[in-house]
Motif scaffolding. Structure first.
Motif, PDB file in Angstrom:
ATOM      1  N   PHE A   1      -1.902 -11.654  -7.798  1.00 56.83           N
ATOM      2  CA  PHE A   1      -2.721 -10.870  -6.868  1.00 56.83           C
ATOM      3  C   PHE A   1      -4.179 -11.310  -6.872  1.00 56.83           C
ATOM      4  CE2 PHE A   1       0.902  -8.023  -6.918  1.00 56.83           C
ATOM      5  CZ  PHE A   1       0.913  -7.524  -5.628  1.00 56.83           C
ATOM      6  N   SER A   2      -4.618 -12.009  -7.936  1.00 50.59           N
ATOM      7  CA  SER A   2      -6.004 -12.476  -7.945  1.00 50.59           C
ATOM      8  C   SER A   2      -6.257 -13.596  -6.948  1.00 50.59           C
ATOM      9  CB  SER A   2      -6.384 -12.946  -9.350  1.00 50.59           C
ATOM     10  OG  SER A   2      -5.654 -14.100  -9.707  1.00 50.59           O
ATOM     11  N   ILE A   3      -5.213 -14.334  -6.575  1.00 50.30           N
ATOM     12  CA  ILE A   3      -5.404 -15.453  -5.645  1.00 50.30           C
ATOM     13  C   ILE A   3      -5.048 -15.070  -4.216  1.00 50.30           C
ATOM     14  CG2 ILE A   3      -5.027 -17.173  -7.432  1.00 50.30           C
ATOM     15  CD1 ILE A   3      -2.241 -17.611  -6.339  1.00 50.30           C
ATOM     16  N   THR A   4      -4.852 -13.767  -3.960  1.00 49.02           N
ATOM     17  CA  THR A   4      -4.610 -13.351  -2.581  1.00 49.02           C
ATOM     18  C   THR A   4      -5.877 -13.465  -1.745  1.00 49.02           C
ATOM     19  OG1 THR A   4      -5.025 -11.058  -3.275  1.00 49.02           O
ATOM     20  CG2 THR A   4      -2.727 -11.789  -3.163  1.00 49.02           C
ATOM     21  N   VAL A   5      -7.043 -13.493  -2.413  1.00 48.62           N
ATOM     22  CA  VAL A   5      -8.325 -13.722  -1.716  1.00 48.62           C
ATOM     23  C   VAL A   5      -8.706 -15.177  -1.920  1.00 48.62           C
ATOM     24  CG1 VAL A   5     -10.741 -13.071  -1.576  1.00 48.62           C
ATOM     25  CG2 VAL A   5      -9.017 -11.335  -2.102  1.00 48.62           C
ATOM     26  N   THR A   6      -8.649 -15.951  -0.843  1.00 43.75           N
ATOM     27  CA  THR A   6      -8.885 -17.392  -0.956  1.00 43.75           C
ATOM     28  C   THR A   6     -10.352 -17.716  -1.184  1.00 43.75           C
ATOM     29  OG1 THR A   6      -9.044 -17.516   1.448  1.00 43.75           O
ATOM     30  CG2 THR A   6      -6.892 -17.958   0.458  1.00 43.75           C
ATOM     31  N   GLY A   7     -11.264 -16.921  -0.631  1.00 42.58           N
ATOM     32  CA  GLY A   7     -12.686 -17.177  -0.821  1.00 42.58           C
ATOM     33  C   GLY A   7     -13.204 -18.275   0.085  1.00 42.58           C
ATOM     34  N   ASP A   8     -14.464 -18.583  -0.080  1.00 41.32           N
ATOM     35  CA  ASP A   8     -15.135 -19.595   0.737  1.00 41.32           C
ATOM     36  C   ASP A   8     -14.937 -20.967   0.103  1.00 41.32           C
ATOM     37  OD1 ASP A   8     -16.695 -21.075   2.382  1.00 41.32           O
ATOM     38  OD2 ASP A   8     -18.602 -20.106   1.857  1.00 41.32           O
ATOM     39  N   PRO A   9     -14.322 -21.933   0.833  1.00 40.55           N
ATOM     40  CA  PRO A   9     -14.139 -23.275   0.260  1.00 40.55           C
ATOM     41  C   PRO A   9     -15.452 -23.947  -0.121  1.00 40.55           C
ATOM     42  CG  PRO A   9     -12.799 -22.987   2.234  1.00 40.55           C
ATOM     43  CD  PRO A   9     -13.726 -21.822   2.169  1.00 40.55           C
ATOM     44  N   GLN A  10     -16.550 -23.601   0.579  1.00 41.24           N
ATOM     45  CA  GLN A  10     -17.838 -24.203   0.273  1.00 41.24           C
ATOM     46  C   GLN A  10     -18.489 -23.600  -0.971  1.00 41.24           C
ATOM     47  OE1 GLN A  10     -18.745 -26.822   1.984  1.00 41.24           O
ATOM     48  NE2 GLN A  10     -16.934 -26.584   3.292  1.00 41.24           N
ATOM     49  N   ALA A  11     -18.088 -22.364  -1.311  1.00 41.86           N
ATOM     50  CA  ALA A  11     -18.619 -21.696  -2.515  1.00 41.86           C
ATOM     51  C   ALA A  11     -17.464 -21.020  -3.244  1.00 41.86           C
ATOM     52  CB  ALA A  11     -19.694 -20.685  -2.136  1.00 41.86           C
ATOM     53  N   PRO A  12     -16.601 -21.812  -3.878  1.00 42.02           N
ATOM     54  CA  PRO A  12     -15.402 -21.243  -4.496  1.00 42.02           C
ATOM     55  C   PRO A  12     -15.706 -20.298  -5.657  1.00 42.02           C
ATOM     56  CG  PRO A  12     -15.698 -23.533  -5.152  1.00 42.02           C
ATOM     57  CD  PRO A  12     -16.714 -23.254  -4.095  1.00 42.02           C
ATOM     58  N   LEU A  13     -16.867 -20.455  -6.274  1.00 47.52           N
ATOM     59  CA  LEU A  13     -17.196 -19.610  -7.420  1.00 47.52           C
ATOM     60  C   LEU A  13     -17.744 -18.255  -7.017  1.00 47.52           C
ATOM     61  CD1 LEU A  13     -18.954 -22.277  -9.679  1.00 47.52           C
ATOM     62  CD2 LEU A  13     -16.615 -21.445  -9.856  1.00 47.52           C
ATOM     63  N   ALA A  14     -18.031 -18.060  -5.721  1.00 49.02           N
ATOM     64  CA  ALA A  14     -18.641 -16.814  -5.275  1.00 49.02           C
ATOM     65  C   ALA A  14     -17.695 -15.628  -5.442  1.00 49.02           C
ATOM     66  CB  ALA A  14     -19.078 -16.931  -3.814  1.00 49.02           C
ATOM     67  N   THR A  15     -16.396 -15.880  -5.410  1.00 49.63           N
ATOM     68  CA  THR A  15     -15.401 -14.832  -5.643  1.00 49.63           C
ATOM     69  C   THR A  15     -14.898 -14.938  -7.071  1.00 49.63           C
ATOM     70  OG1 THR A  15     -14.730 -14.969  -3.316  1.00 49.63           O
ATOM     71  CG2 THR A  15     -13.247 -13.831  -4.833  1.00 49.63           C
ATOM     72  N   VAL A  16     -14.906 -13.821  -7.767  1.00 54.91           N
ATOM     73  CA  VAL A  16     -14.503 -13.816  -9.178  1.00 54.91           C
ATOM     74  C   VAL A  16     -12.986 -13.938  -9.256  1.00 54.91           C
ATOM     75  CG1 VAL A  16     -14.593 -12.569 -11.348  1.00 54.91           C
ATOM     76  CG2 VAL A  16     -16.485 -12.395  -9.737  1.00 54.91           C
ATOM     77  N   VAL A  17     -12.500 -15.166  -9.401  1.00 59.56           N
ATOM     78  CA  VAL A  17     -11.065 -15.438  -9.504  1.00 59.56           C
ATOM     79  C   VAL A  17     -10.734 -16.122 -10.829  1.00 59.56           C
ATOM     80  CG1 VAL A  17      -9.118 -16.680  -8.478  1.00 59.56           C
ATOM     81  CG2 VAL A  17     -10.798 -15.577  -6.996  1.00 59.56           C
ATOM     82  N   ILE A  18     -11.610 -17.021 -11.276  1.00 61.34           N
ATOM     83  CA  ILE A  18     -11.321 -17.830 -12.465  1.00 61.34           C
ATOM     84  C   ILE A  18     -10.969 -16.988 -13.692  1.00 61.34           C
ATOM     85  CG2 ILE A  18     -12.363 -19.404 -14.142  1.00 61.34           C
ATOM     86  CD1 ILE A  18     -13.657 -20.891 -11.913  1.00 61.34           C
ATOM     87  N   PRO A  19     -11.735 -15.927 -14.028  1.00 60.09           N
ATOM     88  CA  PRO A  19     -11.361 -15.159 -15.230  1.00 60.09           C
ATOM     89  C   PRO A  19      -9.981 -14.541 -15.136  1.00 60.09           C
ATOM     90  CG  PRO A  19     -13.578 -14.603 -14.513  1.00 60.09           C
ATOM     91  CD  PRO A  19     -12.978 -15.423 -13.426  1.00 60.09           C
TER      92      PRO A  19
ATOM     93  N   ILE B   1      -4.562 -24.842 -14.938  1.00 60.22           N
ATOM     94  CA  ILE B   1      -4.967 -26.065 -14.221  1.00 60.22           C
ATOM     95  C   ILE B   1      -5.316 -25.755 -12.778  1.00 60.22           C
ATOM     96  CG2 ILE B   1      -4.170 -28.304 -13.418  1.00 60.22           C
ATOM     97  CD1 ILE B   1      -2.548 -28.555 -15.961  1.00 60.22           C
ATOM     98  N   TRP B   2      -4.468 -24.984 -12.097  1.00 63.12           N
ATOM     99  CA  TRP B   2      -4.725 -24.699 -10.693  1.00 63.12           C
ATOM    100  C   TRP B   2      -5.943 -23.789 -10.537  1.00 63.12           C
ATOM    101  CZ3 TRP B   2      -3.859 -26.722  -6.226  1.00 63.12           C
ATOM    102  CH2 TRP B   2      -4.053 -25.988  -5.062  1.00 63.12           C
ATOM    103  N   GLY B   3      -6.090 -22.816 -11.453  1.00 62.35           N
ATOM    104  CA  GLY B   3      -7.235 -21.911 -11.356  1.00 62.35           C
ATOM    105  C   GLY B   3      -8.553 -22.648 -11.496  1.00 62.35           C
ATOM    106  N   LEU B   4      -8.644 -23.544 -12.479  1.00 68.95           N
ATOM    107  CA  LEU B   4      -9.875 -24.294 -12.677  1.00 68.95           C
ATOM    108  C   LEU B   4     -10.097 -25.312 -11.566  1.00 68.95           C
ATOM    109  CD1 LEU B   4      -9.728 -24.906 -16.541  1.00 68.95           C
ATOM    110  CD2 LEU B   4     -11.198 -23.304 -15.300  1.00 68.95           C
ATOM    111  N   THR B   5      -9.012 -25.904 -11.073  1.00 68.92           N
ATOM    112  CA  THR B   5      -9.140 -26.933 -10.038  1.00 68.92           C
ATOM    113  C   THR B   5      -9.501 -26.332  -8.683  1.00 68.92           C
ATOM    114  OG1 THR B   5      -7.506 -28.286 -11.187  1.00 68.92           O
ATOM    115  CG2 THR B   5      -7.971 -28.844  -8.899  1.00 68.92           C
TER     116      THR B   5
END
Length: 884
Positions: A439-457, A495-499
């Motif tokens: 469910f954390s990856i249901t929000v794709t976020g902005d490809p230009q600013a992937p870190l703007a959405t808190v998904v990695i943790p 791997i996919w989360g960090l990439t």
């Protein structure tokens, strides 16, 4: 006894000495420095601060080990004190490192970074001190109260310069003196062999009480530390709301991430304490701590504050609510406590800026207060006569009258289907992490600013680190397929989360990413095939993850259809949620309220992941008795020994001996051997053995030494009847007494047993209880489980068929070397050595030995086929006779 006591308490002594060493540095830094030149003062201050930073982290690790090691008494108090001080010094040292590296340069940064942690440990250590005084643990309480007061004075120094450092130094000096007194007491106790016990240092004083308490109920001694860590993370954000600190920034990350790392450790230790629900809860809270630290780091590379995926936080609140519902079965107070985290996740979902807004920070203040109260309740109720009511057992009493839901209880509550394990089942956490990651990856976020959405943790910690933990625990419980799947999926999520969400993804790397994903898909396809033989739920769980991998692949090659990734993650998340509920229900209630389902393809001897073969832990006397009953009733069992696992049958049950021979598919030229627990079992036939052979057996056993002795009428005393043909050869029999208390106790209950290796003929020896059933299938009735074999080398096989003439041979040199066997024989032979008297006659012992040899030749037969037996019974080997 003194040595054992010293070894048991050595970690506490180590903790006291480390405390003294560390606090001496604090004292040197905090003492007043009047009349010292400014340049000299700066040099001294810098030197000691650098030393402090380095020592804090290294010593905190050693003290962490000290806290984990159980004490002989008041284990909760000792472990809580040392683990709390460990995490305190770990975060404290990192904050000083950040200051030394120039990260905390702004005015007030050092204070803003240090105070939230100090506030937590002031209260936490004060609680430990109060409970310590109530339990008459004076030394422990003095250390805790002194560190608490030192931290309080240090906070006061940061807000008012009128407070000098003398008070801080004095408090740390108290800790040094108390720790030194405790260490001296333990050293004197050891050196005097328990004769000198200084007041307050005799840890074995209440040992009997603790043992009775530990046997009556299995306690989670590390739950208190987990609650204190919840206070620490809540303090960081709560202090900002209350105005204690002026901002949230990178300087507070050490406290959050130290709490997160230690929380994962508490999660593992809770599984070790067989506390599934609290272990899952601490796993959940560690995710929040890492996410909070990530958000405070984010402003380093972006000016705006990050946003949060709302679907994830809503699902997280649901998982907390379900877990709270099940925790009420243990205690109403514990269940209510988890509702604070339900509110916390909802507050984060309602606030776009998450941790930086007042709503979640207000809930943090409530969590801090609730965690402090829970810490006090848990610590006080451990030893107090009049306990604080927590509603323990209330819901259990309500469900006792229910015919639909019946609680699982008893000694075998956490017993795995493949025998004994030191850990409770972690599948609940594994499935929950799959829900969170999807469910954390249901929000794709902005490809230009992937870190703007808190998904990695959420993806890396929940889907990766905690799932790796679940896979490791599953492997420890003998669940090879489940552990393989969890570990594979964890690697994929990391791997996919960090990439994808860490800014490492780009069109130039899309081909390499696609190749890696295809490799993962191939591995997962094999897992999908294997789950056909496990359960329906596991089949759909692995199959739907294949849909996730496909979405990753399509995204990598820029061919992802609109909405496919959302649909795939939702399907996998829902399947994972069902598995989460099923694992919770099945671990709590009897029956199949939410079944995992039967295998789609049924294998012989396996039903729904549960074996027909009974697996019992060897550490329990009741298990040994059940194995003995099975053997007495004609069954065959796999048991541990002083070398490898073996398949056994009772000698007085010819049907069982024949069954063991058939189940092993043992060729006629590979006979089985005979085991006894004491020579007393052969006492009725002692007259049929030569004195030299009898004394050699008495001197050589118990040990991993098998003696091949002449066959004779003594075999008839064991009641094997027609099945005796399967034991040994017509000329000789291999016999020994194993050097294993579990095995000898079993033989005491059953009588002499017939033994063969627990593996099909020609295969490698069996070195773990899981391998017994895997190799022999349903041909074995039960397995006595004791984990890995103590040795991977078989016994030494000695040919004693010609021992009366002075010859012995070695069919196989195993764990006992040849020289040791020869030394034993030499010592025995001294009793029968030829000693001429004044008339030239031999000694009487030699004469009796020769007369007895002549008398028993008709009873024991010949040894013409000793070499043949060696190559057959010992699975090969070169005969190496030795003339003595």
């Amino acid at each position: 006894m003194a040595c054992c006591s010293f070894c048991a308490d050595q970690p506490k002594l180590t903790g006291a000495l480390l405390t003294i060493m560390q606090l001496h540095i604090h004292v040197l830094i905090m003492v007043p420095t009047h009349n010292v030149p400014v340049a000299q003062l700066l040099v001294l201050s810098t030197t000691f601060r650098n030393l402090l930073c380095r020592n804090h982290i290294s010593v905190s690790t050693a003290i962490c080990f000290t806290g984990i090691w159980r004490s002989l008494r008041n284990a909760v108090l000792f472990s809580s004190l040392f683990l709390t001080i460990s995490v305190f010094w770990c975060g404290y040292g990192v904050v000083f490192i950040l200051r030394g590296q120039g990260v905390l340069n702004d005015t007030g940064d050092f204070r803003n970074a240090l105070v939230p942690g100090l506030v937590t440990f002031i209260l936490a250590l004060l609680i430990i001190a109060v409970v310590g005084f109530l339990n008459k643990e004076v030394i422990l309480a003095m250390i805790a109260s002194a560190v608490s007061l030192a931290s309080a004075h240090e906070v006061a120094m940061h807000y008012n310069t009128a407070f000098g450092s003398s008070a801080v130094a004095c408090n740390y000096m108290v800790v040094c003196l108390a720790g030194g007194y405790f260490a001296l007491g333990r050293i004197l106790y050891f050196l005097s062999k328990e004769k000198i016990a200084m007041p307050g240092t005799d840890l074995a004083k209440n040992k009997a009480h603790e043992q009775i308490q530990s046997t009556s109920v299995r306690m989670n001694h590390f739950a208190v530390t987990g609650l204190i860590l919840n206070m620490l993370s809540a303090s960081v954000f709560g202090c900002r709301l209350l105005g204690v600190t002026s901002k949230l920034f990178i300087g507070q990350v050490p406290w959050l991430w130290a709490a997160g790392i230690y929380q994962i450790g508490v999660c593992i230790l809770s599984y070790r304490a067989m506390d599934v629900l609290m272990a899952t809860f601490f796993g959940f809270t560690s995710i929040l701590k890492f996410a909070g630290g990530y958000c405070l780091l984010y402003p380093i590379w972006q000016t705006e504050e990050p946003t949060f995926p709302i679907p994830f936080l809503v699902v997280f609140s649901i998982l907390f609510a379900v877990l709270a519902l099940f925790l009420t079965l243990k205690s109403l107070v514990d269940g209510l406590y988890l509702l604070f985290y339900v509110a916390y996740c909802i507050a984060l979902a309602c606030c776009p800026k998450g941790f930086f807004e007042g709503g979640p920070q207000g809930v943090d203040v409530a969590i801090f207060v609730a965690s402090a109260l829970m810490t006090l309740i848990h610590l006080y109720n451990v030893r107090a006569g009049a306990k604080i009511p927590t509603g323990e057992g209330v819901v259990k009493a309500l469900l006792a009258s229910s015919s639909f839901l019946k609680l699982r209880d008893g000694a075998n509550l956490h017993t795995p289907y493949l025998g004994y394990s030191k850990y409770a089942d972690a599948e609940v956490l594994g499935y929950a992490c799959s829900v969170l990651a999807s469910f954390s990856i249901t929000v794709t976020g902005d490809p230009q600013a992937p870190l703007a959405t808190v998904v990695i943790p959420w993806v890396v910690v929940a889907g990766g680190i905690l799932k790796l933990l679940s896979g490791s625990v599953a492997f420890a419980r003998g669940k090879t397929l489940e552990s393989s799947a969890f570990i594979l999926y964890a690697v994929m999520w990391i791997i996919w989360g960090l990439t994808r969400y860490g800014g490492l993804y780009g069109t130039s790397r899309s081909f390499h990413t696609a190749v890696g994903i295809i490799a993962f898909m191939l591995f997962n396809s094999f897992i999908v095939f294997c789950t056909l033989f496990l359960s329906i739920s596991w089949f759909f769980y692995s199959l739907t993850f294949l849909l996730i991998a496909v979405s990753f692949l399509l995204d990598a090659i820029s061919a992802l259809p609109a909405g496919y990734d959302i649909a795939a993650t939702l399907i996998f998340g829902l399947v994972s949620f069902y598995c989460f509920l099923s694992a919770l229900f099945n671990s709590t209630f009897e029956g199949s309220c939410l079944p995992m389902g039967r295998p789609l393809v049924q294998l012989s001897g396996v039903v729904g992941g549960m074996t027909k073969c009974l697996h019992l832990p060897a550490r329990k006397a009741s298990s040994v008795k059940r194995i003995a009953d099975i053997l007495k009733n004609g069954g065959t069992c796999g048991i541990p020994t002083d070398t490898v696992y073996v398949l056994v049958a009772a000698c007085n049950r010819p049907d069982a001996v024949e069954k063991a021979h058939r189940s092993k598919q043992q060729a006629q030229e590979r006979p089985m051997s005979l085991w006894i627990s004491s020579l007393k079992q052969l006492e009725p036939a002692k007259h049929l053995f030569s004195p030299l052979l009898w004394d050699f057996m008495d001197a050589a056993w118990p040990s991993p030494i098998s003696l091949v002795i002449p066959r004779g009428k003594w075999v008839d005393f064991l009641g094997m009847k027609d099945s005796a043909k399967y034991v040994g050869t017509p000329q000789s029999v291999a016999i020994r007494i194993p050097d294993c208390s579990v095995t000898t106790h079993l033989i005491d209950l059953v009588g002499p047993i017939v033994v063969t290796s627990a593996n099909p003929t020609g295969e490698a020896d069996t070195t773990h209880h899981n391998q017994v059933y895997a190799k022999l299938g349903d041909k074995v009735d039960a397995v006595l489980c004791d984990g890995p074999s103590p040795e991977n080398i078989a016994s030494t096989v000695v040919d004693c068929t010609k021992i009366d003439s002075g010859n012995i041979g070695f069919f196989r040199v195993g764990i006992i070397p040849k020289s040791q066997v020869l030394q034993i024989l030499e010592q025995v032979q001294k009793k029968y050595s030829v000693v001429p008297n004044s008339d030239g006659c031999t000694a009487k012992g030699r004469e009796e030995h020769l007369n007895h040899v002549h008398a028993v030749h008709n009873g024991v037969g010949t040894a013409a086929s000793a070499e043949r037996f060696a190559l057959q019974s010992a699975d090969g080997g070169r005969e190496n006779h030795t003339r003595l």
